[in-house]
Motif scaffolding. Sequence first.
Motif, PDB file in Angstrom:
ATOM      1  N   LEU A  65     -21.262 -52.565  15.342  1.00  0.00           N
ATOM      2  CA  LEU A  65     -19.843 -52.364  15.650  1.00  0.00           C
ATOM      3  C   LEU A  65     -19.653 -51.207  16.619  1.00  0.00           C
ATOM      4  O   LEU A  65     -18.845 -51.292  17.562  1.00  0.00           O
ATOM      5  CB  LEU A  65     -19.063 -52.092  14.362  1.00  0.00           C
ATOM      6  N   MET A  66     -20.376 -50.118  16.408  1.00  0.00           N
ATOM      7  CA  MET A  66     -20.316 -48.988  17.332  1.00  0.00           C
ATOM      8  C   MET A  66     -20.709 -49.411  18.735  1.00  0.00           C
ATOM      9  O   MET A  66     -20.018 -49.095  19.717  1.00  0.00           O
ATOM     10  CB  MET A  66     -21.269 -47.878  16.874  1.00  0.00           C
ATOM     11  N   PHE A  67     -21.833 -50.125  18.841  1.00  0.00           N
ATOM     12  CA  PHE A  67     -22.348 -50.507  20.148  1.00  0.00           C
ATOM     13  C   PHE A  67     -21.385 -51.449  20.868  1.00  0.00           C
ATOM     14  O   PHE A  67     -21.049 -51.237  22.041  1.00  0.00           O
ATOM     15  CB  PHE A  67     -23.709 -51.177  19.995  1.00  0.00           C
ATOM     16  N   LEU A  68     -20.921 -52.489  20.150  1.00  0.00           N
ATOM     17  CA  LEU A  68     -20.028 -53.468  20.784  1.00  0.00           C
ATOM     18  C   LEU A  68     -18.708 -52.821  21.180  1.00  0.00           C
ATOM     19  O   LEU A  68     -18.183 -53.063  22.273  1.00  0.00           O
ATOM     20  CB  LEU A  68     -19.784 -54.633  19.826  1.00  0.00           C
ATOM     21  N   GLY A  69     -18.149 -51.992  20.295  1.00  0.00           N
ATOM     22  CA  GLY A  69     -16.877 -51.339  20.610  1.00  0.00           C
ATOM     23  C   GLY A  69     -16.991 -50.432  21.823  1.00  0.00           C
ATOM     24  O   GLY A  69     -16.165 -50.502  22.742  1.00  0.00           O
ATOM     25  N   ALA A  70     -18.033 -49.590  21.847  1.00  0.00           N
ATOM     26  CA  ALA A  70     -18.212 -48.671  22.977  1.00  0.00           C
ATOM     27  C   ALA A  70     -18.544 -49.417  24.252  1.00  0.00           C
ATOM     28  O   ALA A  70     -18.046 -49.077  25.335  1.00  0.00           O
ATOM     29  CB  ALA A  70     -19.315 -47.665  22.650  1.00  0.00           C
ATOM     30  N   PHE A  71     -19.371 -50.444  24.145  1.00  0.00           N
ATOM     31  CA  PHE A  71     -19.781 -51.206  25.330  1.00  0.00           C
ATOM     32  C   PHE A  71     -18.591 -51.947  25.937  1.00  0.00           C
ATOM     33  O   PHE A  71     -18.365 -51.896  27.160  1.00  0.00           O
ATOM     34  CB  PHE A  71     -20.884 -52.192  24.957  1.00  0.00           C
ATOM     35  N   LEU A  72     -17.815 -52.636  25.099  1.00  0.00           N
ATOM     36  CA  LEU A  72     -16.701 -53.442  25.608  1.00  0.00           C
ATOM     37  C   LEU A  72     -15.598 -52.567  26.197  1.00  0.00           C
ATOM     38  O   LEU A  72     -15.008 -52.921  27.219  1.00  0.00           O
ATOM     39  CB  LEU A  72     -16.135 -54.311  24.486  1.00  0.00           C
ATOM     40  N   VAL A  73     -15.300 -51.437  25.551  1.00  0.00           N
ATOM     41  CA  VAL A  73     -14.230 -50.593  26.070  1.00  0.00           C
ATOM     42  C   VAL A  73     -14.597 -50.015  27.438  1.00  0.00           C
ATOM     43  O   VAL A  73     -13.729 -49.822  28.300  1.00  0.00           O
ATOM     44  CB  VAL A  73     -13.885 -49.468  25.056  1.00  0.00           C
ATOM     45  N   GLN A  74     -15.886 -49.780  27.667  1.00  0.00           N
ATOM     46  CA  GLN A  74     -16.316 -49.286  28.980  1.00  0.00           C
ATOM     47  C   GLN A  74     -16.279 -50.384  30.027  1.00  0.00           C
ATOM     48  O   GLN A  74     -15.997 -50.138  31.204  1.00  0.00           O
ATOM     49  CB  GLN A  74     -17.743 -48.729  28.887  1.00  0.00           C
ATOM     50  N   GLU A  98     -22.178 -45.271  22.199  1.00  0.00           N
ATOM     51  CA  GLU A  98     -22.972 -46.450  22.541  1.00  0.00           C
ATOM     52  C   GLU A  98     -24.467 -46.147  22.382  1.00  0.00           C
ATOM     53  O   GLU A  98     -25.232 -46.962  21.851  1.00  0.00           O
ATOM     54  CB  GLU A  98     -22.672 -46.885  23.974  1.00  0.00           C
ATOM     55  N   ILE A  99     -24.889 -44.976  22.851  1.00  0.00           N
ATOM     56  CA  ILE A  99     -26.302 -44.579  22.721  1.00  0.00           C
ATOM     57  C   ILE A  99     -26.659 -44.333  21.258  1.00  0.00           C
ATOM     58  O   ILE A  99     -27.720 -44.750  20.781  1.00  0.00           O
ATOM     59  CB  ILE A  99     -26.575 -43.320  23.580  1.00  0.00           C
ATOM     60  N   LEU A 100     -25.758 -43.681  20.518  1.00  0.00           N
ATOM     61  CA  LEU A 100     -26.040 -43.366  19.113  1.00  0.00           C
ATOM     62  C   LEU A 100     -26.113 -44.619  18.247  1.00  0.00           C
ATOM     63  O   LEU A 100     -26.700 -44.588  17.153  1.00  0.00           O
ATOM     64  CB  LEU A 100     -24.967 -42.428  18.564  1.00  0.00           C
ATOM     65  N   ALA A 101     -25.526 -45.712  18.724  1.00  0.00           N
ATOM     66  CA  ALA A 101     -25.576 -46.956  17.946  1.00  0.00           C
ATOM     67  C   ALA A 101     -27.004 -47.464  17.807  1.00  0.00           C
ATOM     68  O   ALA A 101     -27.360 -48.079  16.796  1.00  0.00           O
ATOM     69  CB  ALA A 101     -24.693 -48.010  18.606  1.00  0.00           C
ATOM     70  N   VAL A 102     -27.848 -47.218  18.810  1.00  0.00           N
ATOM     71  CA  VAL A 102     -29.220 -47.752  18.801  1.00  0.00           C
ATOM     72  C   VAL A 102     -30.040 -47.171  17.648  1.00  0.00           C
ATOM     73  O   VAL A 102     -30.613 -47.930  16.851  1.00  0.00           O
ATOM     74  CB  VAL A 102     -29.900 -47.509  20.166  1.00  0.00           C
ATOM     75  N   GLN A 152     -14.878 -41.733  28.881  1.00  0.00           N
ATOM     76  CA  GLN A 152     -16.068 -42.480  29.278  1.00  0.00           C
ATOM     77  C   GLN A 152     -17.315 -41.858  28.660  1.00  0.00           C
ATOM     78  O   GLN A 152     -18.169 -42.554  28.109  1.00  0.00           O
ATOM     79  CB  GLN A 152     -16.200 -42.480  30.810  1.00  0.00           C
ATOM     80  N   ARG A 153     -17.421 -40.549  28.755  1.00  0.00           N
ATOM     81  CA  ARG A 153     -18.586 -39.866  28.210  1.00  0.00           C
ATOM     82  C   ARG A 153     -18.655 -40.012  26.691  1.00  0.00           C
ATOM     83  O   ARG A 153     -19.725 -40.213  26.126  1.00  0.00           O
ATOM     84  CB  ARG A 153     -18.548 -38.378  28.601  1.00  0.00           C
ATOM     85  N   PHE A 154     -17.484 -39.951  26.043  1.00  0.00           N
ATOM     86  CA  PHE A 154     -17.447 -40.086  24.592  1.00  0.00           C
ATOM     87  C   PHE A 154     -17.871 -41.494  24.171  1.00  0.00           C
ATOM     88  O   PHE A 154     -18.623 -41.667  23.200  1.00  0.00           O
ATOM     89  CB  PHE A 154     -16.036 -39.785  24.091  1.00  0.00           C
TER      90      PHE A 154
END
Length: 664
Positions: free
Chosen positions: A390-399, A416-420, A409-411
């Motif tokens: 959820l973290m990855f998809l949310g951060a990726f899609l919003v960017q 997105e990186i921390l999701a991995v 953007q940085r946040f």
Amino acid sequence: MAVTKMEKVTLISDKKNQELLLQALQGIHAVEIRDLFQEFESNEWVDFYFPEKMTIDKEKSIFNLSHRLKEIRTAIQFIEHHGDKTQKKSHLKRRELSLQELEKNYSEENFLEKLNEVLSLKEQWEQLVEQRQQLEEEEMRLINWQNLDVSPNNFDSQTTSLIIGTVNAKNAEAFKEEITKIKGIFLEEINASQTTVYFAFIVLRSDEPRVAEIANRYGFIKEDYLYENTPRQQLEVIKENLEVIKKQQKQLSSSLGSCSGYIQEFEWTEEIFLARSEREIIKDRLIHTPYLILIQGWVDREEKQVLTQIIQNVLSVEDVYITFEEPTNKEMAEEVPTKLKNHPIVAPFEMLTEMYSLPKYNEVDPTPWMTPFYLVFFGMMVADIGYGLLMFLGAFLVQKLIVLPREMQRFAKFFEILAVPSIIWGFIYSSFFGMALPKEIFGVRLPFPLLSTTDDVNTILILSVIFGLIQILVGLFIAAKEQIKRKAYIAAVNDGFAWQGILVGIILVLLGTMLIKNQAFVYLGGGLAVISALCILMIPIFQSSSKAKGMAKGAYNLYGLTGYIGDLVSYTRLMALGISGGSIAAAFNMLVAFMPPVARFSVGLLLIVALHALNMFLTLLSAYVHGARLQYVEFFGKFYSGGGRAFNPLKTVEKYVNINHKKK
């Protein structure tokens, strides 16, 4: 990467090129303008070479820009709040463009025409609102007198007067009883509320003084009636006037609806005026002469070529003199700002360093050293595949779908990186929204969990401490490395290598006695720890003029070993938070599973989503805060002091658009 190496850039040009130069510098977001009138040693040449420099009064320009910005915001808010609701009010969609693109099509005449149109409508609207308020106040006052069927102004005669007024409800009966004792007076109660009674009475003019004395005694407040009509007639006039005003407001609202398209243009213009304000603010840092302008600033060494190219795009080589020079040691210590530059994966983690304190110009940047540990620690504390996805998809899609402000953007990239690592540790712990992964798929046996949060708690605890020990050793290595760079070799041993020796020695002793059962490890570790401890104890003795003070200082330094034990214990939170988050998620799943089937697939679905959303928020917040705390206290404290001044280039506010000089 590390702290960016800066150089001092000097620009000299004709005074008429001032705006072009400042616009070029502002568009690149890469030059911090120096204040040439601050009392630095490197500014001593200013008075010598420019004794007749001009002073700039920027207050008037800034005031005019601030006034115009206030008008723009007022116009936008007025259109939004009072425009026709059926009209679509679209705002400026954030995008990336260059400063030149932002300002090139701006038309002062066209903008002022539209702004004045909206402000004129606003003035008309406010006049109508004021009129409406006055009429509504009159209406409320006359409603209480609407049962009075005559106008006091037309009823008076030579011998009698009609007086109207109010008395507090508590005194009303006594007032009525007292006033009716006067012969020839006619009193009528017109209206009454819980607190006030409204009276009208006809009195002989000869009795007015006596009536006035009674009225004062009972708190009678005389009303001034200002109309020729009766109250009921005047109420009808007011209602008609109110209807007229309401129609006029609807017409204004409709006219304002046609101005809805102005919002984007006003926001665009506001961005331009904000950029101009930033340029005006720094003009008193420059040297102005009757014919020349001189600008100095700090620029990233790697941005020199880009800066030169940008300036040559707006001015010819003959029109501007540009030179670069290395900062002096004095400037490095007192003036040069800190700008961090790291790999794109590491760069989002710079905000953690900024929250603590930026490094000084010649200090090590802790961001690349901290990042791998923060990734591991954050993932270990979240440790859920579902939350990570959820973290990855949310951060990726919003960017991908939205052009975000730079900080946002940085946040988003940060999470997105921390999701991995969160997903990786979710596989290690076998947790998907608190549920365990299947043991096998299509007959293929899966190895998960690699570590069970129920059966391997002690293993996870030991692993947390090992990660902490590795980070502490790395921090001590950086401390020693920085001391060597300063050629302080004894300090490198005392602050770094000796402590590493003690910790490694203790580890070897524990391995030799508890795991490997090998005396060689015990002797090697014990010898290394003793030698390192002697270094910490003896070095202050040789450095101090007083051997007793040196011995005391060495013993005190050696006592700091107890602090390392506390540091290692702090890392056990990695185990505690990782297990608690998964356990809470599993408990939520169990709670919904106990519901009857009908409730489970109706209310239960909403409940499980809400509960997991709450747990995810608390888990991410805890991982973010405690991960940062481990860096700040246990890691940074070993080698890092901070205290650097942030690089503050001449740039735009970027309220509605992101400025990128590379956009064409």
